[in-house]
Design an enzyme around this catalytic site. Structure first.
Site, PDB file in Angstrom:
ATOM      1  N   TYR A 136      -4.654  -3.043 -11.061  1.00 53.42           N
ATOM      2  CA  TYR A 136      -3.442  -3.668 -11.604  1.00 53.42           C
ATOM      3  C   TYR A 136      -3.372  -3.587 -13.124  1.00 53.42           C
ATOM      4  O   TYR A 136      -2.306  -3.618 -13.705  1.00 53.42           O
ATOM      5  CB  TYR A 136      -3.364  -5.147 -11.218  1.00 53.42           C
ATOM      6  CG  TYR A 136      -3.201  -5.404  -9.741  1.00 53.42           C
ATOM      7  CD1 TYR A 136      -3.053  -4.361  -8.852  1.00 53.42           C
ATOM      8  CD2 TYR A 136      -3.182  -6.695  -9.244  1.00 53.42           C
ATOM      9  CE1 TYR A 136      -2.911  -4.596  -7.501  1.00 53.42           C
ATOM     10  CE2 TYR A 136      -3.037  -6.939  -7.881  1.00 53.42           C
ATOM     11  CZ  TYR A 136      -2.904  -5.887  -7.023  1.00 53.42           C
ATOM     12  OH  TYR A 136      -2.759  -6.121  -5.695  1.00 53.42           O
ATOM     13  N   LYS A 186     -15.132  -0.935  -1.031  1.00 52.27           N
ATOM     14  CA  LYS A 186     -14.877   0.330  -0.342  1.00 52.27           C
ATOM     15  C   LYS A 186     -15.856   1.339  -0.931  1.00 52.27           C
ATOM     16  O   LYS A 186     -15.475   2.398  -1.458  1.00 52.27           O
ATOM     17  CB  LYS A 186     -13.404   0.731  -0.554  1.00 52.27           C
ATOM     18  CG  LYS A 186     -12.936   1.908   0.240  1.00 52.27           C
ATOM     19  CD  LYS A 186     -12.684   1.617   1.705  1.00 52.27           C
ATOM     20  CE  LYS A 186     -12.285   2.874   2.444  1.00 52.27           C
ATOM     21  NZ  LYS A 186     -12.355   2.761   3.902  1.00 52.27           N
ATOM     22  N   ASP A 218     -11.633  -2.126   5.014  1.00 55.70           N
ATOM     23  CA  ASP A 218     -10.882  -1.856   6.253  1.00 55.70           C
ATOM     24  C   ASP A 218     -11.496  -2.628   7.421  1.00 55.70           C
ATOM     25  O   ASP A 218     -10.784  -3.225   8.241  1.00 55.70           O
ATOM     26  CB  ASP A 218     -10.833  -0.351   6.547  1.00 55.70           C
ATOM     27  CG  ASP A 218     -12.159   0.351   6.335  1.00 55.70           C
ATOM     28  OD1 ASP A 218     -13.047  -0.206   5.655  1.00 55.70           O
ATOM     29  OD2 ASP A 218     -12.336   1.465   6.850  1.00 55.70           O
ATOM     30  N   ASP A 242      -5.905  -9.486  -2.973  1.00 49.46           N
ATOM     31  CA  ASP A 242      -4.470  -9.766  -2.869  1.00 49.46           C
ATOM     32  C   ASP A 242      -4.042  -9.679  -1.403  1.00 49.46           C
ATOM     33  O   ASP A 242      -3.372 -10.562  -0.854  1.00 49.46           O
ATOM     34  CB  ASP A 242      -3.728  -8.713  -3.711  1.00 49.46           C
ATOM     35  CG  ASP A 242      -2.264  -9.030  -3.907  1.00 49.46           C
ATOM     36  OD1 ASP A 242      -1.798 -10.060  -3.388  1.00 49.46           O
ATOM     37  OD2 ASP A 242      -1.570  -8.242  -4.570  1.00 49.46           O
ATOM     38  N   ASP A 246      -3.721 -13.060   1.640  1.00 51.75           N
ATOM     39  CA  ASP A 246      -2.470 -13.326   2.361  1.00 51.75           C
ATOM     40  C   ASP A 246      -2.676 -13.202   3.867  1.00 51.75           C
ATOM     41  O   ASP A 246      -2.117 -13.969   4.656  1.00 51.75           O
ATOM     42  CB  ASP A 246      -1.367 -12.359   1.913  1.00 51.75           C
ATOM     43  CG  ASP A 246      -0.546 -12.933   0.773  1.00 51.75           C
ATOM     44  OD1 ASP A 246      -0.993 -13.928   0.167  1.00 51.75           O
ATOM     45  OD2 ASP A 246       0.533 -12.396   0.475  1.00 51.75           O
TER      46      ASP A 246
END
Ligand code: NAD
Length: 347
Positions: A136, A186, A218, A242, A246
């Site tokens: 980001y 990852k 994943d 992020d 959620d």
């Protein structure tokens, strides 16, 4: 205990009002509450969503209790004047780098989650997400390739000190819970993640009591819905956090129950419900204040070390829910003040 109360817009003042009643009821000897303007409310009064006077209050406080910001009538403003900039500005100015989101299924609400009740009832986890780095905030841009095709690009990176401090936040949180930390990355594909994993392992030496595991993102997404009961604390980077936070939220049900903390180095933190200003129900006394009340409990735990008081609040909320006190978001009919009263009565 100087607490800045930034109620903000829409249902913000209604829900923070109930959380303040709960804090006051505890009879803490040094409690001092200072109000400040943020968001659309601040823009209308001072011409800016995060006025300097509000920042001064924030800097002089030990913690911030934040309601919500957002006002559709101000969406035409330039981006830096929009209400939501208050949250981003506070994060930046106060060095808030660790976002903590607990997810827990309260007794009696198993039927409201998107998972099978017997899977959902096992959920009691905390996601610790890095907030200031990752893809980001890296270099980014749009360019034309030599053959004329447009290309967008964003640079993902973490420096070791950034990983180290969020790892410490994760381990510290695990020490207040079941002492299990799962680091999500990852590392099979990304160099950024390989460094992340190496540094988390180094930091783990300072916390021999905490059981550390690593999981690829994943797989973590799958495990969160398959067997969420296996997680205690999850620590991860900005992008993965992020998405996973959620996802975890929806595994437990309603938005009106979800609290969060954003921590700086040391004990300073900003505590807020994850929901927004809910303009559709603002001013009607319908908002569920439980997420904000639970955010106040997180504040007592993480900024003031008052674990017993935090648990008292959480148990009072759980007891109210178990007794069938439910807001409209949970399919019930209790209003904001009624829910606040119910929690106070059970403290
Ligand atoms: P929202 O979270 O405000 O509302 C989504 C839905 O959930 C609405 O139907 C609302 O009535 C309901 N809801 C939310 N909180 C509730 C509560 N405590 N009790 C009962 N029902 C509740 O999201 P939105 O409608 O997408 O956004 C509204 C405004 O809030 C926008 O301006 C947005 O930018 C802003 N926002 C702010 C924050 C923040 O302050 N951190 C977070 C998200 C959205």
């Amino acid at each position: 205990m100087r607490i800045a109360v930034f109620a903000g817009d829409g249902i913000g003042p209604e829900v923070t009002g109930e959380a303040v009643r709960v804090l006051e009821k505890l009879g803490l000897p040094n409690l001092e509450l200072v109000e400040g303007d943020v968001g659309g409310a601040a823009y209308r009064k001072h011409g800016h969503p995060l006025p300097e006077a509000t920042l001064d209050i924030a800097r002089s406080a030990d913690a911030i209790l934040f309601g919500a910001v957002g006002d559709f009538d101000l969406d035409h403003l330039e981006r830096h004047l929009r209400p939501e900039q208050a949250v981003l500005g506070l994060r930046k100015e106060l060095g808030l780098f660790a976002n903590l989101r607990p997810a827990r299924v309260f007794k009696g609400l198993e039927g409201l989650t998107s998972l099978r009740p017997e899977v959902a009832q096992e959920i009691d986890l905390l996601i610790v997400r890095e907030l200031n780095g990752d893809v980001y905030f890296g270099e980014k841009g749009m360019r034309r390739l030599e053959d004329g095709r447009r290309q967008g690009w964003d640079m993902m990176s973490y420096a070791e000190d950034e990983v180290r401090r969020i790892a410490h936040a994760g381990f510290k949180a695990a020490m207040t819970r079941d002492k299990k930390l799962c680091s999500v990355d990852k590392a099979n594909v990304l160099e950024t993640s390989q460094l992340w994993r190496d540094v988390v392992i180094e930091v783990s030496k300072d916390y021999p009591e905490v059981e550390l595991a690593h999981m690829y993102v994943d797989n973590a997404a799958m495990q969160l819905v398959k067997n969420p009961g296996q997680f205690d604390v999850v620590v991860t980077g900005n992008l993965f956090g992020d998405i996973l936070s959620d996802q975890a939220s929806m595994c437990v049900g309603s938005i009106g129950l979800l609290a969060s903390a954003s921590l700086a180095e040391g004990s300073f933190g900003l505590y807020e419900p994850i929901h927004g200003s809910a303009p559709d129900i603002a001013g009607k006394g319908l908002a569920n204040p439980m997420a904000t009340i639970l955010s106040a409990a997180m504040m007592l735990r993480h900024s003031f070390g008052l674990e017993a008081e935090a648990v008292r609040i959480e148990e009072a909320v759980a007891a109210a829910l178990a007794d069938g006190i439910k807001g409209g978001d949970l399919g019930g009919s209790a209003g904001t003040v009624e829910i606040g009263d119910a929690v106070l009565a059970r403290l």
